[in-house]
Design a protein around this motif. Structure first.
Motif, mmCIF file in Angstrom:
data_model
loop_
_atom_site.group_PDB
_atom_site.id
_atom_site.type_symbol
_atom_site.label_atom_id
_atom_site.label_comp_id
_atom_site.label_asym_id
_atom_site.label_seq_id
_atom_site.Cartn_x
_atom_site.Cartn_y
_atom_site.Cartn_z
ATOM 1 N N GLY A 74 -0.824 -8.461 -10.102
ATOM 2 C CA GLY A 74 -1.730 -8.445 -9.226
ATOM 3 C C GLY A 74 -2.574 -7.228 -9.085
ATOM 4 O O GLY A 74 -3.143 -6.909 -8.173
ATOM 5 N N TYR A 75 -2.424 -6.504 -10.372
ATOM 6 C CA TYR A 75 -3.026 -5.262 -10.128
ATOM 7 C C TYR A 75 -4.247 -5.136 -11.267
ATOM 8 O O TYR A 75 -4.656 -3.948 -11.576
ATOM 9 C CB TYR A 75 -2.137 -4.085 -10.442
ATOM 10 C CG TYR A 75 -1.154 -4.060 -9.427
ATOM 11 C CD1 TYR A 75 -1.507 -3.501 -8.064
ATOM 12 C CD2 TYR A 75 0.209 -4.576 -9.597
ATOM 13 C CE1 TYR A 75 -0.416 -2.961 -7.071
ATOM 14 C CE2 TYR A 75 1.057 -4.244 -8.460
ATOM 15 C CZ TYR A 75 0.843 -3.806 -7.313
ATOM 16 O OH TYR A 75 1.771 -3.554 -6.451
ATOM 17 N N GLY A 76 -4.769 -6.230 -11.588
ATOM 18 C CA GLY A 76 -6.016 -6.261 -12.682
ATOM 19 C C GLY A 76 -7.336 -5.607 -11.904
ATOM 20 O O GLY A 76 -7.390 -5.677 -10.597
ATOM 21 N N TYR A 77 -8.260 -5.575 -12.737
ATOM 22 C CA TYR A 77 -9.296 -4.940 -12.178
ATOM 23 C C TYR A 77 -10.204 -5.936 -11.109
ATOM 24 O O TYR A 77 -10.610 -5.529 -10.119
ATOM 25 C CB TYR A 77 -10.422 -4.674 -13.225
ATOM 26 C CG TYR A 77 -11.829 -4.385 -12.689
ATOM 27 C CD1 TYR A 77 -11.850 -3.011 -12.226
ATOM 28 C CD2 TYR A 77 -12.929 -5.085 -12.854
ATOM 29 C CE1 TYR A 77 -13.413 -2.436 -11.811
ATOM 30 C CE2 TYR A 77 -14.079 -4.648 -12.309
ATOM 31 C CZ TYR A 77 -14.275 -3.542 -11.889
ATOM 32 O OH TYR A 77 -15.574 -3.076 -11.311
ATOM 33 N N ARG A 78 -10.188 -7.177 -11.519
ATOM 34 C CA ARG A 78 -10.698 -8.244 -10.601
ATOM 35 C C ARG A 78 -10.292 -8.400 -9.263
ATOM 36 O O ARG A 78 -10.649 -8.584 -8.186
ATOM 37 C CB ARG A 78 -11.017 -9.352 -11.289
ATOM 38 C CG ARG A 78 -11.889 -9.702 -12.309
ATOM 39 C CD ARG A 78 -12.245 -10.855 -13.220
ATOM 40 N NE ARG A 78 -13.016 -10.678 -14.061
ATOM 41 C CZ ARG A 78 -13.293 -11.775 -14.869
ATOM 42 N NH1 ARG A 78 -12.635 -12.897 -14.920
ATOM 43 N NH2 ARG A 78 -14.027 -11.530 -16.043
ATOM 44 N N ILE A 79 -8.860 -8.473 -9.174
ATOM 45 C CA ILE A 79 -8.027 -8.655 -8.058
ATOM 46 C C ILE A 79 -8.224 -7.387 -7.352
ATOM 47 O O ILE A 79 -8.245 -7.489 -5.914
ATOM 48 C CB ILE A 79 -6.579 -8.920 -8.434
ATOM 49 C CG1 ILE A 79 -6.302 -10.193 -9.047
ATOM 50 C CG2 ILE A 79 -5.603 -8.690 -7.203
ATOM 51 C CD1 ILE A 79 -5.008 -10.462 -9.788
ATOM 52 N N ARG A 80 -8.236 -6.293 -7.835
ATOM 53 C CA ARG A 80 -8.445 -4.885 -7.090
ATOM 54 C C ARG A 80 -9.742 -4.819 -6.396
ATOM 55 O O ARG A 80 -9.829 -4.393 -5.577
ATOM 56 C CB ARG A 80 -7.986 -3.779 -7.743
ATOM 57 C CG ARG A 80 -6.712 -3.579 -8.217
ATOM 58 C CD ARG A 80 -6.375 -1.989 -8.750
ATOM 59 N NE ARG A 80 -7.555 -1.538 -9.574
ATOM 60 C CZ ARG A 80 -7.529 -1.187 -11.045
ATOM 61 N NH1 ARG A 80 -6.586 -1.449 -11.616
ATOM 62 N NH2 ARG A 80 -8.472 -0.850 -11.322
ATOM 63 N N LEU A 81 -10.778 -5.022 -7.340
ATOM 64 C CA LEU A 81 -12.158 -5.373 -6.606
ATOM 65 C C LEU A 81 -12.123 -6.270 -5.400
ATOM 66 O O LEU A 81 -12.810 -6.106 -4.398
ATOM 67 C CB LEU A 81 -13.017 -5.753 -7.842
ATOM 68 C CG LEU A 81 -14.424 -5.740 -7.417
ATOM 69 C CD1 LEU A 81 -14.884 -4.453 -7.072
ATOM 70 C CD2 LEU A 81 -15.452 -6.329 -8.296
ATOM 71 N N ALA A 82 -11.460 -7.347 -5.603
ATOM 72 C CA ALA A 82 -11.725 -8.444 -4.617
ATOM 73 C C ALA A 82 -10.852 -7.981 -3.196
ATOM 74 O O ALA A 82 -11.483 -8.097 -2.213
ATOM 75 C CB ALA A 82 -10.845 -9.813 -4.914
ATOM 76 N N SER B 42 -4.456 3.957 -0.486
ATOM 77 C CA SER B 42 -4.018 3.011 -1.483
ATOM 78 C C SER B 42 -4.732 1.481 -1.288
ATOM 79 O O SER B 42 -4.949 0.629 -2.109
ATOM 80 C CB SER B 42 -2.481 2.579 -1.729
ATOM 81 O OG SER B 42 -2.000 2.293 -0.603
ATOM 82 N N LYS B 43 -4.946 1.176 0.032
ATOM 83 C CA LYS B 43 -5.467 0.022 0.358
ATOM 84 C C LYS B 43 -7.075 0.005 0.161
ATOM 85 O O LYS B 43 -7.671 -0.845 -0.491
ATOM 86 C CB LYS B 43 -5.565 -0.266 2.231
ATOM 87 C CG LYS B 43 -4.068 -0.660 2.442
ATOM 88 C CD LYS B 43 -4.364 -1.782 3.493
ATOM 89 C CE LYS B 43 -3.133 -2.213 3.990
ATOM 90 N NZ LYS B 43 -2.400 -2.949 3.017
ATOM 91 N N ALA B 44 -7.745 1.198 0.117
ATOM 92 C CA ALA B 44 -9.055 1.305 -0.170
ATOM 93 C C ALA B 44 -9.257 1.133 -1.558
ATOM 94 O O ALA B 44 -10.483 0.574 -2.126
ATOM 95 C CB ALA B 44 -9.635 2.504 0.412
ATOM 96 N N GLU B 45 -8.227 1.533 -2.380
ATOM 97 C CA GLU B 45 -8.603 1.493 -3.972
ATOM 98 C C GLU B 45 -7.993 0.038 -4.145
ATOM 99 O O GLU B 45 -8.239 -0.311 -5.518
ATOM 100 C CB GLU B 45 -7.395 2.313 -4.331
ATOM 101 C CG GLU B 45 -7.793 3.794 -4.264
ATOM 102 C CD GLU B 45 -7.016 5.001 -4.450
ATOM 103 O OE1 GLU B 45 -5.864 4.658 -5.483
ATOM 104 O OE2 GLU B 45 -7.266 6.058 -4.505
ATOM 105 N N GLY B 46 -7.606 -0.818 -3.383
ATOM 106 C CA GLY B 46 -7.323 -2.285 -3.774
ATOM 107 C C GLY B 46 -5.707 -2.306 -4.383
ATOM 108 O O GLY B 46 -5.519 -3.377 -4.946
#
Length: 54
Positions: A5-13, A40-44
């Protein structure tokens, strides 16, 4: 990292969702309060209920 759950697309979402939540909260208070997601929330990196709010 994608599986966890830490991939780029998930973090961006997550970042987009937290930004939208901030805007919605500010609109609900009609500008009398400001809500800014940081850390860390703002960074996803954390999900909605995964960390506390300071």
């Amino acid at each position: 990292m994608n599986i966890l759950g830490y991939g780029y697309r998930i973090r961006l979402a997550r970042r987009v969702a937290y930004t939208a939540w901030d805007r919605h909260t500010i609109a609900k208070t009609r500008g009398t309060a400001t809500w800014i997601t940081t850390g860390s929330k703002a960074e996803g990196l954390t999900s909605f209920l995964e960390s506390d709010i300071d």
